[in-house]
Design a protein around this motif. Structure first.
Motif, PDB file in Angstrom:
ATOM      1  N   LYS A 132       0.437  -1.245   0.061  1.00  0.00           N
ATOM      2  CA  LYS A 132       0.647  -0.530   0.154  1.00  0.00           C
ATOM      3  C   LYS A 132       0.883   1.499   0.454  1.00  0.00           C
ATOM      4  O   LYS A 132       0.345   2.165  -0.351  1.00  0.00           O
ATOM      5  CB  LYS A 132      -0.975   0.119   1.341  1.00  0.00           C
ATOM      6  CG  LYS A 132      -1.678  -0.827   1.403  1.00  0.00           C
ATOM      7  CD  LYS A 132      -2.857  -0.987   2.484  1.00  0.00           C
ATOM      8  CE  LYS A 132      -4.046  -2.782   2.355  1.00  0.00           C
ATOM      9  NZ  LYS A 132      -4.539  -2.630   3.775  1.00  0.00           N
ATOM     10  N   GLN A 133       1.814   1.228   0.917  1.00  0.00           N
ATOM     11  CA  GLN A 133       3.111   2.410   0.762  1.00  0.00           C
ATOM     12  C   GLN A 133       3.700   2.364  -0.606  1.00  0.00           C
ATOM     13  O   GLN A 133       3.213   3.559  -1.380  1.00  0.00           O
ATOM     14  CB  GLN A 133       4.138   1.712   1.971  1.00  0.00           C
ATOM     15  CG  GLN A 133       3.540   2.280   2.813  1.00  0.00           C
ATOM     16  CD  GLN A 133       5.028   1.330   3.999  1.00  0.00           C
ATOM     17  OE1 GLN A 133       5.694   1.199   4.147  1.00  0.00           O
ATOM     18  NE2 GLN A 133       4.688   1.875   5.464  1.00  0.00           N
ATOM     19  N   PRO A 135       4.930   8.288   2.645  1.00  0.00           N
ATOM     20  CA  PRO A 135       3.612   6.936   2.514  1.00  0.00           C
ATOM     21  C   PRO A 135       2.185   7.806   3.473  1.00  0.00           C
ATOM     22  O   PRO A 135       1.562   7.359   2.509  1.00  0.00           O
ATOM     23  CB  PRO A 135       3.934   5.728   2.506  1.00  0.00           C
ATOM     24  CG  PRO A 135       5.601   5.726   2.296  1.00  0.00           C
ATOM     25  CD  PRO A 135       5.506   6.634   2.964  1.00  0.00           C
ATOM     26  N   GLU A 136       2.356   7.712   4.394  1.00  0.00           N
ATOM     27  CA  GLU A 136       1.433   8.903   5.067  1.00  0.00           C
ATOM     28  C   GLU A 136       0.966   9.748   4.913  1.00  0.00           C
ATOM     29  O   GLU A 136       0.140  10.091   5.144  1.00  0.00           O
ATOM     30  CB  GLU A 136       1.841   8.423   6.714  1.00  0.00           C
ATOM     31  CG  GLU A 136       1.938   7.466   7.346  1.00  0.00           C
ATOM     32  CD  GLU A 136       3.394   6.582   7.148  1.00  0.00           C
ATOM     33  OE1 GLU A 136       4.787   7.342   6.558  1.00  0.00           O
ATOM     34  OE2 GLU A 136       3.720   5.399   6.856  1.00  0.00           O
ATOM     35  N   ARG A 185       1.073   4.238  -3.154  1.00  0.00           N
ATOM     36  CA  ARG A 185       0.374   5.579  -3.010  1.00  0.00           C
ATOM     37  C   ARG A 185       1.550   6.386  -3.027  1.00  0.00           C
ATOM     38  O   ARG A 185       1.681   7.472  -3.631  1.00  0.00           O
ATOM     39  CB  ARG A 185       0.219   5.560  -1.154  1.00  0.00           C
ATOM     40  CG  ARG A 185      -0.841   5.212  -0.987  1.00  0.00           C
ATOM     41  CD  ARG A 185      -1.452   5.953   0.699  1.00  0.00           C
ATOM     42  NE  ARG A 185      -0.433   5.577   1.330  1.00  0.00           N
ATOM     43  CZ  ARG A 185      -0.890   4.637   2.408  1.00  0.00           C
ATOM     44  NH1 ARG A 185      -1.982   3.722   2.544  1.00  0.00           N
ATOM     45  NH2 ARG A 185       0.122   4.101   3.589  1.00  0.00           N
ATOM     46  N   VAL A 186       2.785   6.161  -2.949  1.00  0.00           N
ATOM     47  CA  VAL A 186       3.932   7.025  -3.230  1.00  0.00           C
ATOM     48  C   VAL A 186       4.121   6.955  -5.025  1.00  0.00           C
ATOM     49  O   VAL A 186       4.491   7.510  -5.024  1.00  0.00           O
ATOM     50  CB  VAL A 186       5.372   6.786  -2.793  1.00  0.00           C
ATOM     51  CG1 VAL A 186       6.534   7.593  -2.893  1.00  0.00           C
ATOM     52  CG2 VAL A 186       5.470   6.684  -1.183  1.00  0.00           C
ATOM     53  N   ALA A 241       1.766   6.242  -6.969  1.00  0.00           N
ATOM     54  CA  ALA A 241       0.902   7.690  -7.990  1.00  0.00           C
ATOM     55  C   ALA A 241       1.179   9.229  -7.989  1.00  0.00           C
ATOM     56  O   ALA A 241       1.110   9.947  -8.418  1.00  0.00           O
ATOM     57  CB  ALA A 241      -0.208   7.326  -6.990  1.00  0.00           C
ATOM     58  N   TRP A 242       2.101   9.519  -6.469  1.00  0.00           N
ATOM     59  CA  TRP A 242       2.743  10.203  -6.346  1.00  0.00           C
ATOM     60  C   TRP A 242       3.546  10.828  -7.298  1.00  0.00           C
ATOM     61  O   TRP A 242       3.617  11.795  -7.911  1.00  0.00           O
ATOM     62  CB  TRP A 242       2.658  11.027  -5.043  1.00  0.00           C
ATOM     63  CG  TRP A 242       3.521  12.789  -4.528  1.00  0.00           C
ATOM     64  CD1 TRP A 242       2.487  13.863  -4.391  1.00  0.00           C
ATOM     65  CD2 TRP A 242       4.850  12.965  -5.286  1.00  0.00           C
ATOM     66  NE1 TRP A 242       3.228  14.956  -4.549  1.00  0.00           N
ATOM     67  CE2 TRP A 242       4.985  14.656  -5.164  1.00  0.00           C
ATOM     68  CE3 TRP A 242       5.910  12.123  -5.909  1.00  0.00           C
ATOM     69  CZ2 TRP A 242       6.037  14.928  -5.107  1.00  0.00           C
ATOM     70  CZ3 TRP A 242       7.025  12.681  -5.780  1.00  0.00           C
ATOM     71  CH2 TRP A 242       7.222  14.200  -5.139  1.00  0.00           C
ATOM     72  N   VAL A 301       0.941  11.363   1.628  1.00  0.00           N
ATOM     73  CA  VAL A 301       0.170  11.164  -0.173  1.00  0.00           C
ATOM     74  C   VAL A 301      -1.100  10.479   0.048  1.00  0.00           C
ATOM     75  O   VAL A 301      -1.752   9.990   0.581  1.00  0.00           O
ATOM     76  CB  VAL A 301       1.219  11.067  -1.437  1.00  0.00           C
ATOM     77  CG1 VAL A 301       1.918  12.022  -1.588  1.00  0.00           C
ATOM     78  CG2 VAL A 301       1.541   9.467  -1.002  1.00  0.00           C
TER      79      VAL A 301
END
Length: 153
Positions: free
Chosen positions: A31-32, A150-151, A35-36, A38-39, A153
């Motif tokens: 998951k981390q 990760p937390e 998320r990163v 995607a950024w 974004v």
């Protein structure tokens, strides 16, 4: 030149029968990485050269980005800051370079480039540190352009 360091996301703990290079991401790590990634996908230039440690956890992290990358033995655990900077062709690469790797080498390279006392910088699992060089008054400078966790974004 832009130099982007991406530390692998959270990986499973070491256990008997599993080499360090074989450690995979945990579900949280997946998951981390997503998320990163995607950024990064929104901000990373199309021509960026992406290099990764051959460790499974690094390859899984960079795979979340969905772009071509090259595995480099030079970036595996135990690498030195000099290994990372040589692989990235710092500071003379013509395009942005992203290195997906491990602590402590990533943090040591950051400390060297940003002149952080103590020679070490803590990097959270899954985090990206984006550096940029520029010339000002005839001198080359290294700037911290972004830090993404990760937390956040």
């Amino acid at each position: 030149m832009d130099l982007i360091f991406w530390r692998h996301a959270e990986a499973e703990d070491e256990r008997e029968g599993l080499s360090d290079l074989e450690r995979a991401l945990t579900a949280r790590g997946e998951k981390q990485a997503a998320r990163v990634a995607a950024w990064l996908d929104r901000h990373l230039p199309d021509g960026a050269r992406i290099q990764s440690s051959p460790a499974v956890r690094c390859e899984q992290t960079v795979s979340a980005l969905g772009r071509k990358y090259k595995l480099r033995d030079q970036l595996q655990p135990g690498a030195t800051p000099a290994d990372l900077l040589e692989a990235a062709q710092w500071p003379h690469a013509k395009q942005a370079v992203m290195v997906v790797g491990h602590q402590p080498a990533l943090g040591q390279a950051l400390a060297q480039l940003l002149r952080i006392e103590g020679g070490h910088c803590a990097i959270r699992k899954g985090a990206v540190w984006w550096l940029r060089t520029r010339e000002r008054d005839g001198q080359e400078q290294t700037l911290l352009w972004a830090v993404v966790n990760p937390e956040t974004v």
